[in-house]
Structure formats: structure tokens, C-alpha cells
Design a protein around this motif. Structure first.
Motif, PDB file in Angstrom:
ATOM      1  N   SER A   1       0.828  -1.199   0.000  1.00 61.37           N
ATOM      2  CA  SER A   1       0.000   0.000   0.000  1.00 61.37           C
ATOM      3  C   SER A   1       0.868   1.257   0.000  1.00 61.37           C
ATOM      4  O   SER A   1       0.599   2.219  -0.738  1.00 61.37           O
TER       5      SER A   1
ATOM      6  N   ARG B   1       2.492   1.680  -3.486  1.00 61.22           N
ATOM      7  CA  ARG B   1       1.570   2.161  -4.508  1.00 61.22           C
ATOM      8  C   ARG B   1       1.315   3.665  -4.343  1.00 61.22           C
ATOM      9  O   ARG B   1       1.089   4.364  -5.328  1.00 61.22           O
TER      10      ARG B   1
ATOM     11  N   PRO C   1       3.002   5.454  -7.864  1.00 65.49           N
ATOM     12  CA  PRO C   1       1.764   4.909  -8.432  1.00 65.49           C
ATOM     13  C   PRO C   1       1.947   4.132  -9.737  1.00 65.49           C
ATOM     14  O   PRO C   1       1.147   3.246 -10.044  1.00 65.49           O
TER      15      PRO C   1
ATOM     16  N   HIS D   1       5.493  -1.178 -10.826  1.00 66.91           N
ATOM     17  CA  HIS D   1       4.968  -2.521 -10.655  1.00 66.91           C
ATOM     18  C   HIS D   1       5.659  -3.169  -9.456  1.00 66.91           C
ATOM     19  O   HIS D   1       6.817  -2.865  -9.158  1.00 66.91           O
TER      20      HIS D   1
ATOM     21  N   LEU E   1      -3.945  -9.402  -3.299  1.00 68.42           N
ATOM     22  CA  LEU E   1      -3.535  -8.063  -3.714  1.00 68.42           C
ATOM     23  C   LEU E   1      -3.379  -7.976  -5.229  1.00 68.42           C
ATOM     24  O   LEU E   1      -3.788  -6.996  -5.860  1.00 68.42           O
TER      25      LEU E   1
ATOM     26  N   ALA F   1      -6.561  -7.702  -7.302  1.00 66.66           N
ATOM     27  CA  ALA F   1      -7.242  -6.411  -7.225  1.00 66.66           C
ATOM     28  C   ALA F   1      -6.464  -5.280  -7.891  1.00 66.66           C
ATOM     29  O   ALA F   1      -6.981  -4.173  -8.017  1.00 66.66           O
ATOM     30  N   ASP F   2      -5.229  -5.554  -8.329  1.00 72.24           N
ATOM     31  CA  ASP F   2      -4.374  -4.489  -8.882  1.00 72.24           C
ATOM     32  C   ASP F   2      -3.481  -5.088  -9.959  1.00 72.24           C
ATOM     33  O   ASP F   2      -2.633  -5.945  -9.679  1.00 72.24           O
ATOM     34  N   GLU F   3      -3.632  -4.634 -11.181  1.00 72.84           N
ATOM     35  CA  GLU F   3      -2.881  -5.209 -12.304  1.00 72.84           C
ATOM     36  C   GLU F   3      -1.395  -4.875 -12.265  1.00 72.84           C
ATOM     37  O   GLU F   3      -0.612  -5.464 -13.023  1.00 72.84           O
TER      38      GLU F   3
ATOM     39  N   ILE G   1       0.434  -5.346  -9.582  1.00 75.84           N
ATOM     40  CA  ILE G   1       1.021  -6.225  -8.573  1.00 75.84           C
ATOM     41  C   ILE G   1       1.052  -7.652  -9.121  1.00 75.84           C
ATOM     42  O   ILE G   1       0.056  -8.155  -9.644  1.00 75.84           O
TER      43      ILE G   1
END
Length: 248
Positions: A26, A29, A33, A36, A55, A58-60, A62
Motif C-alpha cells: 500500500s 503504490r 503509483p 509494478h 492483492l 485487485a491491482d494489475e 502487482i
């Protein structure tokens, strides 16, 4: 950081870091932002891998690499670097999962790559500091770095640092396939290879904070490996210097 040094991949090895991995991702990110993250989990029995998968779903940006056994920090980073280079990342970053490395320091480290091939997040240059370490731990780390500098003749003050950003071109020339160092000696090993290969290394001051959750992976075997390998590399360096003198 110049646009040509994007995209960035932050490699985060984990073993039993369920209390830390979500927090550190977190923060990463928020700090970077566009970067990767690749979580390299060595079969953590505490469920770290499952949290990493959640994780990533929910987030491309990661990604997760599951390895079947705990095979050492060095092997995890080599596997992560290989994954990243296959996918053409311009910069590959080493960062611990336990919160000791602040992602908020990464923008300054990446900026330093405009004029360098390796940027080390350093505790021992002006502006760098360590928070919440017991005195014996600080003295051990300082002593290890002093011994390494004397043995190898390196000017880097924090050769054992595990918070680093490499240009892809440097890693490609370091022959990662024959890196045998398994524990924290991996940092000295790769740093020394970078210096010997003629690449530019800079140290960027950071604040290193002792972990709040979980258990440190530093043990007697890790210390022994580093001492033996650094001594061996130092003796080899002295031998080569003597040979060079007699060839004149």
C-alpha cells in the motif's frame, strides 16, 4: 526520473510476512503509483502467498511469484530480476517486505539513476540513519560494512544494504546465473560485481526502521556465509594486485 527509466519493477521477497506485506505494498503504490511490484514468496506457511494473490487480483500492477521452498534471499532476488528482465523493465528495485525500507525514499533513489547504474539506499552516508535498532545490531552492521570496505577496497559505505535500484543494463552484464550467495551476503556480492564491472554506484541517504511485526531472518548461517565469502573475495583481490605488481 527520466522517462527512459520507466517502467520500474520493485521485487519484494517474502517468507512469513503476512503482517507486513499488505502495508508495504500500500505504501509503495502511494509513493510510486506507476511502479509494478513483484512479490516473490518462498512458500510461506503463514499465508503470505495467499494475501499476495489477493492483492494481485485487485491491482494489475502487482504480480506474484510462488516458489516452493525457502531457498535464500539471493535466489529469490535472482528469480525476481530474471522475471523482470524478461518483461523489459528498465529499472529493478530490491526492497524488504518488513517495513524497514521506506517506499517514500524510492523517488530520490530513482532520480539518482539519471547519473548512475546502481543507487543504494544507504544508512551510513550523511543524512542516512537507523531507527529502533539495538546498539549491538548497529555495531554489528557498522563492523560488517567496515570489514567489507577494507577487504574489497570498495568506497561504498553501506555494501550490506538491501534497498537498491539497478538499471536493467547493469544487471544484464552481471552474470546473475552464477550468483551462489544465498543470504544477505547477496547484497555484497552483487554490489561488488557492479563495481568490478565498472558501473557507477551512488549512495542515497535513507532512514532504516527496524521491523514492527514478524521475525528477522538474520541468523548465524547468514553471518558465516558473508564472512567467508568476503574474506575469500578480499584475498583474491590482494593476490591479483600482487600478480599485477610482478608483471610490471
Amino acid at each position: 526520473m527520466a522517462e527512459q527509466l520507466e517502467p520500474v519493477l520493485v521485487v519484494i521477497p517474502t517468507y512469513n510476512e503476512r503482517d507486513n506485506i499488505e502495508r508495504i505494498v500500500s505504501r509503495l503504490r502511494a509513493a510510486l503509483p506507476k511502479a509494478h511490484a513483484l512479490i516473490v514468496d518462498d512458500g510461506s506457511p503463514d499465508g503470505t502467498g495467499e494475501i499476495a494473490d489477493r492483492l494481485a487480483s485487485a491491482d494489475e500492477l502487482i504480480h506474484v511469484m510462488h516458489r516452493t521452498e525457502k531457498n535464500g534471499l539471493g535466489a529469490a532476488y535472482v528469480a525476481g530480476f530474471a522475471w523482470g528482465m524478461e518483461r523489459d523493465y528498465a529499472v529493478l528495485v530490491e526492497m524488504d517486505a518488513d517495513g524497514s525500507h521506506a517506499p517514500e525514499d524510492l523517488p530520490r533513489m530513482l532520480d539518482a539513476l539519471d547519473d548512475a547504474d546502481l543507487a543504494i539506499g544507504s544508512r551510513y552516508v550523511p543524512g542516512g540513519r537507523v531507527v529502533n535498532w539495538p546498539k549491538h545490531r548497529y555495531l554489528f552492521s557498522w563492523g560488517a560494512n567496515t570489514y567489507t570496505r577494507l577487504a574489497l577496497g570498495a568506497r561504498v559505505k553501506d555494501m550490506t544494504a538491501g534497498f537498491r535500484a539497478y538499471r536493467r543494463e547493469a544487471l544484464q552484464k552481471l552474470r546473475l546465473d552464477n550468483v551462489a550467495s544465498r543470504g544477505y551476503c547477496f547484497q555484497i556480492d552483487l554490489g561488488w560485481r557492479t563495481i568490478e564491472a565498472g558501473f557507477t554506484v551512488v549512495e542515497v541517504p535513507i532512514t532504516f526502521t527496524e521491523r514492527e511485526f514478524g521475525v528477522s531472518k538474520m541468523g548465524v548461517d547468514v553471518i558465516r556465509e558473508a564472512l567467508i565469502r568476503v574474506t575469500k573475495w578480499g584475498l583474491r583481490r590482494r593476490r591479483d594486485q600482487v600478480k599485477a605488481v610482478f608483471k610490471r
